[in-house]
Scaffold this active site. Structure first.
Site, PDB file in Angstrom:
ATOM      1  N   ARG A   1      56.532 -27.891 -26.656  1.00  0.00           N
ATOM      2  CA  ARG A   1      57.028 -27.695 -27.937  1.00  0.00           C
ATOM      3  C   ARG A   1      57.703 -29.308 -28.261  1.00  0.00           C
ATOM      4  O   ARG A   1      57.274 -30.372 -29.074  1.00  0.00           O
ATOM      5  CB  ARG A   1      57.631 -27.082 -29.315  1.00  0.00           C
ATOM      6  CG  ARG A   1      58.923 -26.177 -28.157  1.00  0.00           C
ATOM      7  CD  ARG A   1      58.409 -24.566 -28.523  1.00  0.00           C
ATOM      8  NE  ARG A   1      60.280 -24.981 -28.006  1.00  0.00           N
ATOM      9  CZ  ARG A   1      61.760 -24.266 -28.307  1.00  0.00           C
ATOM     10  NH1 ARG A   1      61.908 -24.408 -29.724  1.00  0.00           N
ATOM     11  NH2 ARG A   1      62.171 -24.194 -27.641  1.00  0.00           N
TER      12      ARG A   1
ATOM     13  N   ASP B   1      64.960 -13.115 -28.358  1.00  0.00           N
ATOM     14  CA  ASP B   1      64.927 -12.411 -29.998  1.00  0.00           C
ATOM     15  C   ASP B   1      63.951 -10.641 -30.479  1.00  0.00           C
ATOM     16  O   ASP B   1      64.359 -10.634 -30.919  1.00  0.00           O
ATOM     17  CB  ASP B   1      64.033 -13.283 -30.171  1.00  0.00           C
ATOM     18  CG  ASP B   1      64.924 -14.808 -31.338  1.00  0.00           C
ATOM     19  OD1 ASP B   1      66.317 -14.687 -31.610  1.00  0.00           O
ATOM     20  OD2 ASP B   1      64.168 -15.267 -31.661  1.00  0.00           O
TER      21      ASP B   1
ATOM     22  N   ARG C   1      58.056 -20.552 -25.425  1.00  0.00           N
ATOM     23  CA  ARG C   1      59.815 -21.645 -26.091  1.00  0.00           C
ATOM     24  C   ARG C   1      60.335 -21.693 -25.021  1.00  0.00           C
ATOM     25  O   ARG C   1      60.246 -23.307 -25.409  1.00  0.00           O
ATOM     26  CB  ARG C   1      60.364 -20.520 -26.734  1.00  0.00           C
ATOM     27  CG  ARG C   1      61.580 -20.401 -26.850  1.00  0.00           C
ATOM     28  CD  ARG C   1      62.455 -19.200 -27.280  1.00  0.00           C
ATOM     29  NE  ARG C   1      63.844 -19.356 -27.818  1.00  0.00           N
ATOM     30  CZ  ARG C   1      64.862 -19.715 -26.875  1.00  0.00           C
ATOM     31  NH1 ARG C   1      63.887 -19.335 -25.340  1.00  0.00           N
ATOM     32  NH2 ARG C   1      66.569 -19.703 -26.555  1.00  0.00           N
TER      33      ARG C   1
ATOM     34  N   HIS D   1      56.389 -20.342 -28.807  1.00  0.00           N
ATOM     35  CA  HIS D   1      56.961 -18.679 -29.361  1.00  0.00           C
ATOM     36  C   HIS D   1      56.314 -17.960 -28.927  1.00  0.00           C
ATOM     37  O   HIS D   1      56.252 -16.269 -29.559  1.00  0.00           O
ATOM     38  CB  HIS D   1      57.871 -18.535 -30.757  1.00  0.00           C
ATOM     39  CG  HIS D   1      59.753 -20.107 -30.722  1.00  0.00           C
ATOM     40  ND1 HIS D   1      58.957 -21.315 -30.589  1.00  0.00           N
ATOM     41  CD2 HIS D   1      60.387 -19.512 -30.601  1.00  0.00           C
ATOM     42  CE1 HIS D   1      60.025 -22.286 -31.211  1.00  0.00           C
ATOM     43  NE2 HIS D   1      61.128 -21.080 -30.177  1.00  0.00           N
TER      44      HIS D   1
ATOM     45  N   SER E   1      61.925 -25.624 -34.959  1.00  0.00           N
ATOM     46  CA  SER E   1      61.450 -24.880 -33.743  1.00  0.00           C
ATOM     47  C   SER E   1      60.098 -25.414 -33.479  1.00  0.00           C
ATOM     48  O   SER E   1      60.487 -25.254 -31.731  1.00  0.00           O
ATOM     49  CB  SER E   1      61.966 -23.704 -33.757  1.00  0.00           C
ATOM     50  OG  SER E   1      63.074 -23.199 -34.536  1.00  0.00           O
TER      51      SER E   1
ATOM     52  N   GLU F   1      53.934 -17.500 -44.982  1.00  0.00           N
ATOM     53  CA  GLU F   1      52.708 -18.093 -43.617  1.00  0.00           C
ATOM     54  C   GLU F   1      51.191 -17.723 -44.433  1.00  0.00           C
ATOM     55  O   GLU F   1      50.303 -19.241 -43.979  1.00  0.00           O
ATOM     56  CB  GLU F   1      52.505 -17.502 -42.358  1.00  0.00           C
ATOM     57  CG  GLU F   1      53.985 -17.664 -41.649  1.00  0.00           C
ATOM     58  CD  GLU F   1      55.822 -17.139 -42.307  1.00  0.00           C
ATOM     59  OE1 GLU F   1      55.260 -15.611 -42.786  1.00  0.00           O
ATOM     60  OE2 GLU F   1      56.959 -17.067 -41.791  1.00  0.00           O
TER      61      GLU F   1
ATOM     62  N   PHE G   1      53.868 -15.448 -36.576  1.00  0.00           N
ATOM     63  CA  PHE G   1      53.716 -15.184 -38.197  1.00  0.00           C
ATOM     64  C   PHE G   1      52.319 -16.014 -38.211  1.00  0.00           C
ATOM     65  O   PHE G   1      51.495 -15.049 -39.692  1.00  0.00           O
ATOM     66  CB  PHE G   1      54.898 -15.912 -37.972  1.00  0.00           C
ATOM     67  CG  PHE G   1      56.565 -15.562 -38.370  1.00  0.00           C
ATOM     68  CD1 PHE G   1      56.061 -14.077 -37.939  1.00  0.00           C
ATOM     69  CD2 PHE G   1      57.016 -16.534 -37.865  1.00  0.00           C
ATOM     70  CE1 PHE G   1      57.908 -13.537 -37.858  1.00  0.00           C
ATOM     71  CE2 PHE G   1      58.795 -15.789 -36.985  1.00  0.00           C
ATOM     72  CZ  PHE G   1      59.040 -14.468 -38.082  1.00  0.00           C
TER      73      PHE G   1
END
Lengths: 309, 272
Positions: free
Chosen positions: A8, A115, A165, A107, A35, A56, A81
């Site tokens: 990322r 998470d 991630r 992620h 993020s 979203e 999402f």
């Protein structure tokens, strides 16, 4: 020791680089810009960055409207999402209309870690692959992320680029990225390992160990899930004794399914799949989880031995 | 000031559009007449008096955008596009047939249609994207979006409503075809929307309520929306489902059923 990079981070920097050259690039995020690293672009080009808040569905359909006016829209949020929550918008607005909407989802996979299950997208490739004309790329490391992001701009239509991630080691000697063309990283005629994303490194580690036992493994990085490089896969099916497929994703509808379809229809050989099998994820460190879900180089070695036994 | 003869012209045009809707649906044997007829006056006024567009150059970058979020009412859209010259009226008789440029729900293969729709709730978001493009390119085109009343039960609509206000999208004018019916019955019984105007107002919209079959009120609402600065506008148009054909008016069955040959003949007589 290989360089370790966040995909990322590389994505965020690539956006800035592209944004400087191309004024028609616009970036959307849904309250996760820190993020996903679209914040880099937001800082540099605030007028071309739009934060949609935690919404979203609206973001995906709005990206279609903006792209219909000639813009290239990068849309980022977590994979769960992007592919899950907003699936209908991705299907009926983004993909069906087919404008330049490039979804870069971060992620993804079990390596999200602590998470837990709600945030670990293990079925996003399947969801995206079920949509006609959706181009799908799963870069294996930092540099390949940059190559994929740059490449997708010149190809018309909708894209789904899947990033993870954690930091990932850079895969060496894989060559230049070419959209839709799988990379044969190691030569070998005993067994083929086909992998994507972070599993490419695990595959290479397994191949190195197996070589010590005299088993010559061909490792193929299938970074483009659609369009799939059937030729490279079938060549491997012909020239080696079996195939092990590994992905950080459910074995249903992702890389494993696609490779098996091609092989079964054209040249059936023995295939073993390492992936998530009918389970949700859970909390843990990425390395603990990869072990728990049988996605380590050790698991791959065992699978290779089984294939040729 | 709108002249009487312009109003008359639009009313005649609307009648012609209604005839085309009935004929096309009867020929297709399926489709959605009720909501097409209730929004006819609104969209006729839009295409033949308000919208800046050119059927000979459908991709003209400075054109105003229209998006039909309630995509099932595309017979109305197809009729106004054909009447505007985007394609031949004869194409209308291919509606819903294999290979037709007129799909059962809007699709980009139709000249004059930029983005597909049909899955309810997404169109206001699509319009928002178009409005952001206008602002980025410093163009003054406007974006119009037709919403159905049943449609605004979708959560996506309210995500979009919030965002349009947040981004101060004063180039957006939404039109709510408030005919009071959805497939399963009366909107107020299936899932009540009231107070509708207060909801849009609370979301930060300039809100107008009109009789959606009164050309003068329709034109003046479009005009008022153009003058609003700093916020999006919505015209809540009170309409009658199936308007113009008495046996279809306020009859839920005609939400999604095409008229039979006999019904079509009867309807066309009324619309002479």
């Amino acid at each position: 020791m290989a360089e370790m990079l966040y995909q990322r981070d590389v994505y965020g920097k690539a956006l800035v680089e592209l944004g400087k050259k191309n004024k028609d690039i616009v970036v959307f995020d849904a309250d996760l810009s820190g993020s996903t690293r679209t914040s880099f672009f937001a800082k540099e080009f605030p007028e071309r960055f739009f934060n949609f808040g935690v919404a979203e569905q609206n973001m995906m359909a709005a990206a279609t409207g903006l792209a219909s006016c000639g813009k290239t829209v990068f849309v980022s949020t977590f994979a769960i999402f992007a592919a899950g929550r907003a699936w209908d918008q991705v299907r009926n607005s983004v993909a069906y209309s087919g404008y330049n909407v490039k979804i870069v989802a971060t992620h993804a996979g079990i390596s999200v870690g602590p998470d837990g299950a709600s945030h670990q997208a293990l079925e996003d490739i399947a969801l995206m692959q079920a949509i006609p004309k959706m181009n799908i790329i799963v870069p294996c490391d930092g540099p390949q992320t940059r190559e994929a992001v740059i490449a997708c701009i010149d190809i018309k239509g909708a894209f789904y680029i899947r990033l993870g991630r954690p930091k990932v080691p850079t895969v060496e000697n894989k060559g230049k990225f070419e959209f839709g063309k799988a990379q044969v990283i190691t030569k070998g005629d005993d067994v083929t390992i086909i992998a994507c994303g972070i599993m490419v490194n695990e595959a290479l580690a397994a191949a190195e160990n197996l070589a010590k036992n005299g088993i010559k493994v061909r490792v193929i990085n299938v970074h483009t899930i659609r369009p799939l490089d059937n030729d490279t896969i079938l060549k491997a099916a012909c020239e080696t004794r079996g195939i092990v497929i590994c992905e950080e994703h459910t074995v249903i509808g992702g890389l494993a399914s696609s490779v098996q379809e091609v092989v079964a229809e054209n040249n059936p050989v023995k295939v073993l799949c390492l992936g998530i099998k009918n389970r949700f994820g859970q909390s843990g460190s990425p390395s603990e989880l990869l072990k728990e879900y049988n996605l380590t180089s050790f698991d791959i070695e065992e699978a290779v031995k089984k294939v040729i036994s | 000031m709108v002249e009487e003869k312009d109003i008359k012209h639009l009313e005649e045009k609307a009648k012609q559009i209604r005839r085309l809707i009935i004929e096309m649906l009867a020929k297709a044997g399926s489709g959605h007449p009720g909501g097409s007829l209730s929004a006819t006056d609104l969209i006729t006024a839009l295409y033949f008096s308000v919208l800046k567009h050119n059927s000979k150059d459908p991709k003209w970058p400075d054109r105003d955008r229209f998006h039909m979020s309630k995509g099932h009412c595309c017979p109305l859209w197809y009729a106004v596009l054909a009447e505007s010259g985007y394609f031949s009226v004869d194409e209308l008789w291919t509606l819903r047939q294999l290979g037709s440029i007129l799909q059962g729900h809007p699709d980009r293969r139709t000249p004059g249609i930029d983005v597909a729709s049909g899955s309810l709730g997404q169109g206001l978001s699509v319009s928002l994207g178009m409005s952001l493009a206008a602002k980025l390119d410093k163009k003054d085109y406007r974006v119009y979006c037709l919403l159905g009343d049943g449609e605004i039960q979708e959560g996506n609509v309210w995500e979009a409503a919030m965002a349009c206000a947040h981004f101060k999208s004063d180039n957006i004018c939404a039109i709510l075809d408030y005919n009071g019916f959805q497939i399963d019955g009366k909107v107020c019984e299936v899932m009540n929307l009231e107070p509708v105007a207060a909801k849009w107002k609370a979301f930060g919209w300039h809100t107008m309520e009109i009789d959606g079959h009164n050309m003068k009120e329709i034109l003046s609402a479009f005009d008022e929306a153009k003058k609003v600065k700093g916020k999006p506008s919505i015209i809540i148009a009170h309409t009658v489902k199936g308007k113009g054909v008495t046996f279809m008016e306020n009859v839920c069955d005609f939400h999604g059923r095409a008229p039979t040959k006999d019904e079509a003949e009867k309807a066309l007589k009324e619309l002479e």
